[in-house]
Write a protein that holds these residues in place. Structure first.
Motif, PDB file in Angstrom:
ATOM      1  N   UNK A   9       0.839  -1.197   0.000  1.00 46.28           N
ATOM      2  CA  UNK A   9       0.000   0.000   0.000  1.00 46.28           C
ATOM      3  C   UNK A   9       0.877   1.251   0.000  1.00 46.28           C
ATOM      4  N   UNK A  10       0.487   2.245  -0.782  1.00 48.28           N
ATOM      5  CA  UNK A  10       1.241   3.502  -0.862  1.00 48.28           C
ATOM      6  C   UNK A  10       0.458   4.620  -0.183  1.00 48.28           C
ATOM      7  N   UNK A  11       1.117   5.346   0.703  1.00 44.23           N
ATOM      8  CA  UNK A  11       0.505   6.445   1.447  1.00 44.23           C
ATOM      9  C   UNK A  11       0.779   7.765   0.733  1.00 44.23           C
ATOM     10  N   UNK A  12      -0.222   8.295   0.054  1.00 46.98           N
ATOM     11  CA  UNK A  12      -0.040   9.571  -0.646  1.00 46.98           C
ATOM     12  C   UNK A  12      -0.071  10.766   0.296  1.00 46.98           C
ATOM     13  N   UNK A  13      -0.451  10.547   1.567  1.00 51.30           N
ATOM     14  CA  UNK A  13      -0.415  11.636   2.555  1.00 51.30           C
ATOM     15  C   UNK A  13       0.966  11.828   3.158  1.00 51.30           C
ATOM     16  N   UNK A  14       1.870  10.900   2.884  1.00 48.14           N
ATOM     17  CA  UNK A  14       3.274  10.997   3.338  1.00 48.14           C
ATOM     18  C   UNK A  14       3.407  11.128   4.852  1.00 48.14           C
ATOM     19  N   UNK A  15       2.593  10.375   5.598  1.00 48.34           N
ATOM     20  CA  UNK A  15       2.681  10.393   7.061  1.00 48.34           C
ATOM     21  C   UNK A  15       3.003   9.011   7.622  1.00 48.34           C
ATOM     22  N   UNK A  16       3.370   8.084   6.762  1.00 45.56           N
ATOM     23  CA  UNK A  16       3.534   6.689   7.162  1.00 45.56           C
ATOM     24  C   UNK A  16       4.545   6.524   8.291  1.00 45.56           C
ATOM     25  N   UNK A  17       5.605   7.321   8.265  1.00 41.36           N
ATOM     26  CA  UNK A  17       6.654   7.168   9.275  1.00 41.36           C
ATOM     27  C   UNK A  17       6.188   7.555  10.671  1.00 41.36           C
ATOM     28  N   UNK A  18       5.046   8.230  10.777  1.00 39.12           N
ATOM     29  CA  UNK A  18       4.515   8.626  12.085  1.00 39.12           C
ATOM     30  C   UNK A  18       3.649   7.551  12.730  1.00 39.12           C
ATOM     31  N   UNK A  19       3.484   6.427  12.052  1.00 41.00           N
ATOM     32  CA  UNK A  19       2.521   5.425  12.509  1.00 41.00           C
ATOM     33  C   UNK A  19       3.162   4.054  12.701  1.00 41.00           C
ATOM     34  N   UNK A  20       2.586   3.318  13.648  1.00 38.94           N
ATOM     35  CA  UNK A  20       2.883   1.896  13.804  1.00 38.94           C
ATOM     36  C   UNK A  20       1.618   1.118  13.461  1.00 38.94           C
ATOM     37  N   UNK A  21       1.784  -0.168  13.138  1.00 38.51           N
ATOM     38  CA  UNK A  21       0.656  -0.950  12.643  1.00 38.51           C
ATOM     39  C   UNK A  21       0.499  -2.248  13.429  1.00 38.51           C
ATOM     40  N   UNK A  22      -0.755  -2.627  13.615  1.00 38.23           N
ATOM     41  CA  UNK A  22      -1.085  -3.878  14.297  1.00 38.23           C
ATOM     42  C   UNK A  22      -2.311  -4.482  13.631  1.00 38.23           C
ATOM     43  N   UNK A  23      -2.508  -5.785  13.847  1.00 39.90           N
ATOM     44  CA  UNK A  23      -3.636  -6.491  13.231  1.00 39.90           C
ATOM     45  C   UNK A  23      -4.487  -7.149  14.299  1.00 39.90           C
ATOM     46  N   UNK A  24      -5.741  -7.378  13.971  1.00 43.20           N
ATOM     47  CA  UNK A  24      -6.679  -7.991  14.913  1.00 43.20           C
ATOM     48  C   UNK A  24      -6.494  -9.505  15.008  1.00 43.20           C
ATOM     49  N   UNK A  25      -5.621 -10.072  14.190  1.00 49.32           N
ATOM     50  CA  UNK A  25      -5.299 -11.493  14.269  1.00 49.32           C
ATOM     51  C   UNK A  25      -3.786 -11.634  14.329  1.00 49.32           C
ATOM     52  N   UNK A  26      -3.319 -12.811  14.711  1.00 43.60           N
ATOM     53  CA  UNK A  26      -1.881 -13.056  14.793  1.00 43.60           C
ATOM     54  C   UNK A  26      -1.342 -13.481  13.433  1.00 43.60           C
ATOM     55  N   UNK A  27      -0.012 -13.443  13.319  1.00 44.11           N
ATOM     56  CA  UNK A  27       0.631 -13.930  12.107  1.00 44.11           C
ATOM     57  C   UNK A  27       0.768 -12.915  10.999  1.00 44.11           C
ATOM     58  N   UNK A  28       0.489 -11.631  11.288  1.00 40.43           N
ATOM     59  CA  UNK A  28       0.569 -10.586  10.259  1.00 40.43           C
ATOM     60  C   UNK A  28       1.829  -9.756  10.512  1.00 40.43           C
ATOM     61  N   UNK A  29       2.619  -9.539   9.468  1.00 42.20           N
ATOM     62  CA  UNK A  29       3.848  -8.755   9.575  1.00 42.20           C
ATOM     63  C   UNK A  29       3.729  -7.475   8.760  1.00 42.20           C
ATOM     64  N   UNK A  30       4.422  -6.413   9.233  1.00 37.74           N
ATOM     65  CA  UNK A  30       4.388  -5.123   8.557  1.00 37.74           C
ATOM     66  C   UNK A  30       5.816  -4.618   8.362  1.00 37.74           C
ATOM     67  N   UNK A  31       6.060  -4.007   7.215  1.00 33.08           N
ATOM     68  CA  UNK A  31       7.347  -3.340   6.994  1.00 33.08           C
ATOM     69  C   UNK A  31       7.096  -2.044   6.229  1.00 33.08           C
ATOM     70  N   UNK A  32       7.852  -0.997   6.598  1.00 32.62           N
ATOM     71  CA  UNK A  32       7.678   0.329   5.997  1.00 32.62           C
ATOM     72  C   UNK A  32       8.957   0.712   5.269  1.00 32.62           C
TER      73      UNK A  32
END
Length: 494
Positions: free
Chosen positions: A249-272
């Protein structure tokens, strides 16, 4: 009556214009008021005697806002403070409701907003959050009876305070949405009309107004692919890349570095990486799940509510709020993700060309389904969650048994598995014996219909041992007569 005396009278009557509260003798308001704590609210009208713009237009006509709120006619701009005329500022949250000078109020912490009804745009809790953010970027100093608009510093204080109040009112009446964008209602006045274009501080007020709006909107900007609520979140699809399920996913608002991400289920990984978020998981989820983006290190002002206990346009006493110390303000955005179902196509071919009506079962991942091929020998099983499935063909006497096959179903794709039927075959030996011992070279005729419906019509000649062998005969029930097979007795396939 002089204008000075008239101001003193009307200051007691026109409390609906603007209200501000604070704790006397304190540099900042407490983080939260203890329920039951008392404070008095004092009002100051502007302009004051000696203001160079004393006879300018500071007030407004009667105004009617959305959702039942309103403001009466006012000749002055009114600010308020708690426990003294020069206390810390606070703001009205009930436009149009009356308030007496020196009114005693009861304090509550900001959880009071949880009891407020939605204004049709924001819930009570969302109103609380936005007021805290407005206070973070608006005016939070003291007020003063010595402010005069010809003094630049005084004019700035008055303008910023009034801009802050306008935005709080807009939030209360429903003129601000969940992204803090302005919402206009047909047939109603806008809150900003409390400032006449002839107001001596008009430009300053709306300069602060626009600055606070920009700051609050920036404060609450979430990544462009996120919504501010779970109900409004888009659903994105994770695709199989050969080793895992992935979405980029691409963030056109350019605020991605200000956020952390979590999921409602286990086994999900995120990288920015820059403005790109990559979501990945090894195992497909059984249904859509929610991803939450949380802004890091976000803060706003805490809010103290001073009230008689009722909040609506029919209240008898105007509620006011004062600011408190900064508190954590975890701004959140939401997007949902899923792995689309896949399909399995079973393709049937057969030596005898009979491919229609062949029965298969497909099992795995909670599925156990029986399907039958169409006239082309195919059947597609849809809505299968990604995973490994076992496909088994029903056993038919005329065909060689088929081994079950395992097939991997991938999200959004059709997996294919093929079965080819071969007819059963075997060898048949006819043993010849005779009284004269003449057994070699005798011809036998094998005829009839195989189990598959194919006609059998073959010949074999006995060897020196008197044995005639029919090789690769289709599975059948054949009968014999002298020197030939006829319907009188069954033949055996070996």
């Amino acid at each position: 009556m002089t204008k000075s005396n008239f101001k003193k009278v009307t200051s007691l009557l026109l409390a609906a214009v603007l209200c501000v509260t604070t704790f006397a003798g304190m540099g900042t308001a407490a983080l939260a008021a203890e329920t039951g704590e008392k404070a008095e609210v004092y009002m100051v009208d502007y302009p004051r005697d000696g203001d160079a713009n004393y006879y300018a237009t500071w007030g407004h006509d009667s105004l009617t806002y959305a959702n039942g709120w309103s403001s009466g006619t006012a000749s002055y701009m009114n600010l308020k403070a708690i426990n003294s005329y020069s206390g810390n500022i606070a703001y009205c949250i009930e436009p149009g409701v009356s308030l007496s000078n020196g009114q005693s109020m009861t304090g509550h912490d900001e959880d009071y907003f949880n009891n407020l009804s939605s204004n049709g745009v924001l819930s009570g809790d969302e109103i609380r959050l936005f007021i805290g953010r407005i206070l973070e970027y608006g005016y939070t100093g003291t007020i003063s009876t010595s402010w005069r608009s010809q003094n630049e510093s005084d004019a700035n204080c008055m303008a910023e305070a009034y801009a802050t109040q306008i935005l709080i009112w807009e939030t209360i009446v429903g003129e601000r949405d969940e992204s803090f964008n302005h919402k206009t209602y047909s047939g109603y006045n806008q809150v900003s009309e409390v400032v006449s274009k002839d107001h001596p501080l008009y430009d300053k007020i709306f300069s602060y107004y626009n600055s606070i709006v920009a700051s609050v909107q920036k404060h609450t900007i979430v990544p462009s692919f996120c919504a501010r609520s779970t109900s409004g979140a888009d659903v994105i699809n994770l695709e199989w890349n050969g080793s895992e399920y992935v979405a980029t996913l691409t963030d056109t608002n350019a605020v991605l570095s200000n956020y952390t991400f979590s999921a409602s289920i286990s086994g999900v990984s995120f990288s920015i990486s820059g403005n790109t978020l990559t979501i990945s998981m090894k195992t497909a989820p059984t249904s859509a799940f929610t991803i939450t983006a949380t802004k890091t290190n976000a803060v706003r002002r805490g809010v103290v509510v001073w009230t008689e206990g009722q909040h609506d346009p029919s209240s008898s006493v105007q509620d006011v709020i004062s600011y408190a110390q900064e508190v954590s303000d975890p701004v959140k955005g939401y997007v949902k993700a899923e792995v689309s179902a896949g399909s399995c196509e079973i393709i049937k071919t057969s030596e005898d060309g009979n491919v229609e009506g062949i029965t298969f079962t497909i099992t795995g991942d909670g599925v156990s389904q029986t399907v039958t091929t169409d006239s082309s020998g195919k059947i597609t099983v849809d809505n299968l969650m990604p995973g490994i499935y076992t496909v088994t063909e029903q056993t038919y006497d005329e065909y060689e048994p088929q081994q079950s096959q395992r097939v991997t179903v991938v999200a959004g794709q059709t997996a294919r598995v093929s079965f080819t039927n071969e007819l059963r075959r075997g060898d048949l030996q006819v043993i010849k014996s005779s009284e004269d011992g003449y057994n070699e070279g005798v011809t036998f005729h094998l005829y009839g219909t195989s189990l598959s419906g194919i006609a059998v019509d073959e010949y074999a000649i006995t060897d020196s041992s008197g044995i005639a062998t029919f090789e690769g005969v289709l599975g059948s029930c054949i009968r014999k007569s002298s020197n030939s097979f006829s319907p009188s007795a069954p033949a055996k396939l070996r």
